[in-house]
Design a protein around this motif. Structure first.
Motif, PDB file in Angstrom:
ATOM      1  N   ALA A  47       0.836  -1.205   0.000  1.00  0.00           N
ATOM      2  CA  ALA A  47       0.000   0.000   0.000  1.00  0.00           C
ATOM      3  C   ALA A  47       0.870   1.255   0.000  1.00  0.00           C
ATOM      4  CB  ALA A  47      -0.922  -0.008   1.208  1.00  0.00           C
ATOM      5  N   PHE A  48       0.303   2.338  -0.533  1.00  0.00           N
ATOM      6  CA  PHE A  48       1.011   3.610  -0.568  1.00  0.00           C
ATOM      7  C   PHE A  48       0.019   4.760  -0.470  1.00  0.00           C
ATOM      8  CE2 PHE A  48      -0.143   2.613  -4.892  1.00  0.00           C
ATOM      9  CZ  PHE A  48      -0.554   3.824  -5.430  1.00  0.00           C
ATOM     10  N   SER A  49       0.516   5.878   0.030  1.00  0.00           N
ATOM     11  CA  SER A  49      -0.272   7.104   0.051  1.00  0.00           C
ATOM     12  C   SER A  49      -0.108   7.784  -1.301  1.00  0.00           C
ATOM     13  CB  SER A  49       0.252   8.031   1.154  1.00  0.00           C
ATOM     14  OG  SER A  49      -0.266   9.332   0.968  1.00  0.00           O
ATOM     15  N   ILE A  50      -1.220   8.159  -1.925  1.00  0.00           N
ATOM     16  CA  ILE A  50      -1.146   8.848  -3.218  1.00  0.00           C
ATOM     17  C   ILE A  50      -0.362  10.148  -3.069  1.00  0.00           C
ATOM     18  CG2 ILE A  50      -2.487   9.950  -5.059  1.00  0.00           C
ATOM     19  CD1 ILE A  50      -4.704   7.851  -4.451  1.00  0.00           C
ATOM     20  N   ALA A  51      -0.513  10.813  -1.928  1.00  0.00           N
ATOM     21  CA  ALA A  51       0.213  12.065  -1.691  1.00  0.00           C
ATOM     22  C   ALA A  51       1.718  11.849  -1.677  1.00  0.00           C
ATOM     23  CB  ALA A  51      -0.247  12.694  -0.380  1.00  0.00           C
ATOM     24  N   ASN A  52       2.158  10.613  -1.433  1.00  0.00           N
ATOM     25  CA  ASN A  52       3.583  10.298  -1.339  1.00  0.00           C
ATOM     26  C   ASN A  52       3.943   9.179  -2.324  1.00  0.00           C
ATOM     27  OD1 ASN A  52       6.162  10.501  -0.378  1.00  0.00           O
ATOM     28  ND2 ASN A  52       5.785   9.216   1.418  1.00  0.00           N
ATOM     29  N   ILE A  53       3.325   9.200  -3.505  1.00  0.00           N
ATOM     30  CA  ILE A  53       3.507   8.097  -4.454  1.00  0.00           C
ATOM     31  C   ILE A  53       4.957   7.966  -4.908  1.00  0.00           C
ATOM     32  CG2 ILE A  53       2.854   9.465  -6.473  1.00  0.00           C
ATOM     33  CD1 ILE A  53       1.660   6.818  -7.603  1.00  0.00           C
ATOM     34  N   GLY A  54       5.691   9.053  -4.924  1.00  0.00           N
ATOM     35  CA  GLY A  54       7.085   9.000  -5.373  1.00  0.00           C
ATOM     36  C   GLY A  54       7.915   7.972  -4.626  1.00  0.00           C
ATOM     37  N   SER A  55       7.633   7.796  -3.349  1.00  0.00           N
ATOM     38  CA  SER A  55       8.396   6.827  -2.567  1.00  0.00           C
ATOM     39  C   SER A  55       8.016   5.383  -2.905  1.00  0.00           C
ATOM     40  CB  SER A  55       8.207   7.079  -1.067  1.00  0.00           C
ATOM     41  OG  SER A  55       6.861   6.875  -0.712  1.00  0.00           O
ATOM     42  N   TYR A  56       6.866   5.173  -3.515  1.00  0.00           N
ATOM     43  CA  TYR A  56       6.429   3.831  -3.881  1.00  0.00           C
ATOM     44  C   TYR A  56       6.873   3.431  -5.294  1.00  0.00           C
ATOM     45  CZ  TYR A  56       3.538  -0.139  -5.054  1.00  0.00           C
ATOM     46  OH  TYR A  56       3.129  -1.375  -5.466  1.00  0.00           O
ATOM     47  N   LEU A  57       7.148   4.408  -6.149  1.00  0.00           N
ATOM     48  CA  LEU A  57       7.424   4.105  -7.556  1.00  0.00           C
ATOM     49  C   LEU A  57       8.618   3.169  -7.780  1.00  0.00           C
ATOM     50  CD1 LEU A  57       6.451   7.507  -9.161  1.00  0.00           C
ATOM     51  CD2 LEU A  57       5.230   5.326  -9.321  1.00  0.00           C
ATOM     52  N   PRO A  58       9.721   3.268  -7.030  1.00  0.00           N
ATOM     53  CA  PRO A  58      10.798   2.289  -7.238  1.00  0.00           C
ATOM     54  C   PRO A  58      10.350   0.845  -6.961  1.00  0.00           C
ATOM     55  CG  PRO A  58      11.630   4.197  -6.066  1.00  0.00           C
ATOM     56  CD  PRO A  58      10.127   4.347  -6.123  1.00  0.00           C
ATOM     57  N   GLN A  59       9.509   0.640  -5.959  1.00  0.00           N
ATOM     58  CA  GLN A  59       8.994  -0.693  -5.666  1.00  0.00           C
ATOM     59  C   GLN A  59       8.090  -1.166  -6.812  1.00  0.00           C
ATOM     60  OE1 GLN A  59       6.991  -0.985  -1.865  1.00  0.00           O
ATOM     61  NE2 GLN A  59       6.208  -3.009  -2.309  1.00  0.00           N
TER      62      GLN A  59
END
Length: 163
Positions: free
Chosen positions: A144-156
């Motif tokens: 799961a990821f926060s849309i507001a902080n999607i940048g941190s999820y993109l590498p995964q």
């Protein structure tokens, strides 16, 4: 060609997430395609004062126009899987699809509120869940990821999509 869907109900953040994943992967040299389901009823807005639209309105199944750097194609009564086949003919590495919830491609599900958690039981091939409301994500068993902080999820996401 890899395929990844971005799905959710209206105003869940689909277009926001689509733009971010397109920017991310494009900036890393991937050739990206996008396909959006016009799920609001009716037809997508067409430029009706063009010759290609007049050809379409006159009865063509497909009408296209090619400019110096951009081409446009209007298709009549095209099934979803036929559209996928057309994209597969293009030099695309990843196709991001906004919508088509019931299709069985890997998908990121976006949730606005807790009532929408039922989508997680209804949909197949879920690879991640995103929301503007981080409280909702605490009840999710998928990555799961926060849309507001999607940048941190993109590498995964990149690791998953490009494997």
């Amino acid at each position: 060609m890899k395929i990844c869907q971005i799905v959710g109900y209206k105003n869940s953040g689909k277009t926001t997430v689509m733009k971010e994943v397109i920017r991310y992967f494009s900036s890393r040299g991937y050739k990206i395609g996008s396909l959006k389901h016009h799920g609001h009823g009716g037809e997508p807005e067409l430029m009706k004062d063009t010759d290609s639209y007049q050809h379409f309105a006159a009865g063509t199944m497909a009408s296209g126009v090619q400019g110096e750097h951009v081409s446009q194609l209007i298709l009549n009564n095209t099934e979803f899987e036929t559209l996928i086949s057309i994209y597969k003919m293009l030099p695309i590495d990843i196709l991001f699809i906004e919508g088509y919830k019931k299709a069985d491609y890997p998908k990121i599900v976006l949730l606005k509120n807790e009532e929408e958690l039922s989508l997680l039981d209804e949909l197949s091939n879920i690879i991640a869940v995103g929301s503007w409301d981080e409280q909702i994500l605490r009840n999710v068993s998928h990555p799961a990821f926060s849309i507001a902080n999607i940048g941190s999820y993109l590498p995964q996401l990149a690791d998953y999509i490009t494997e």
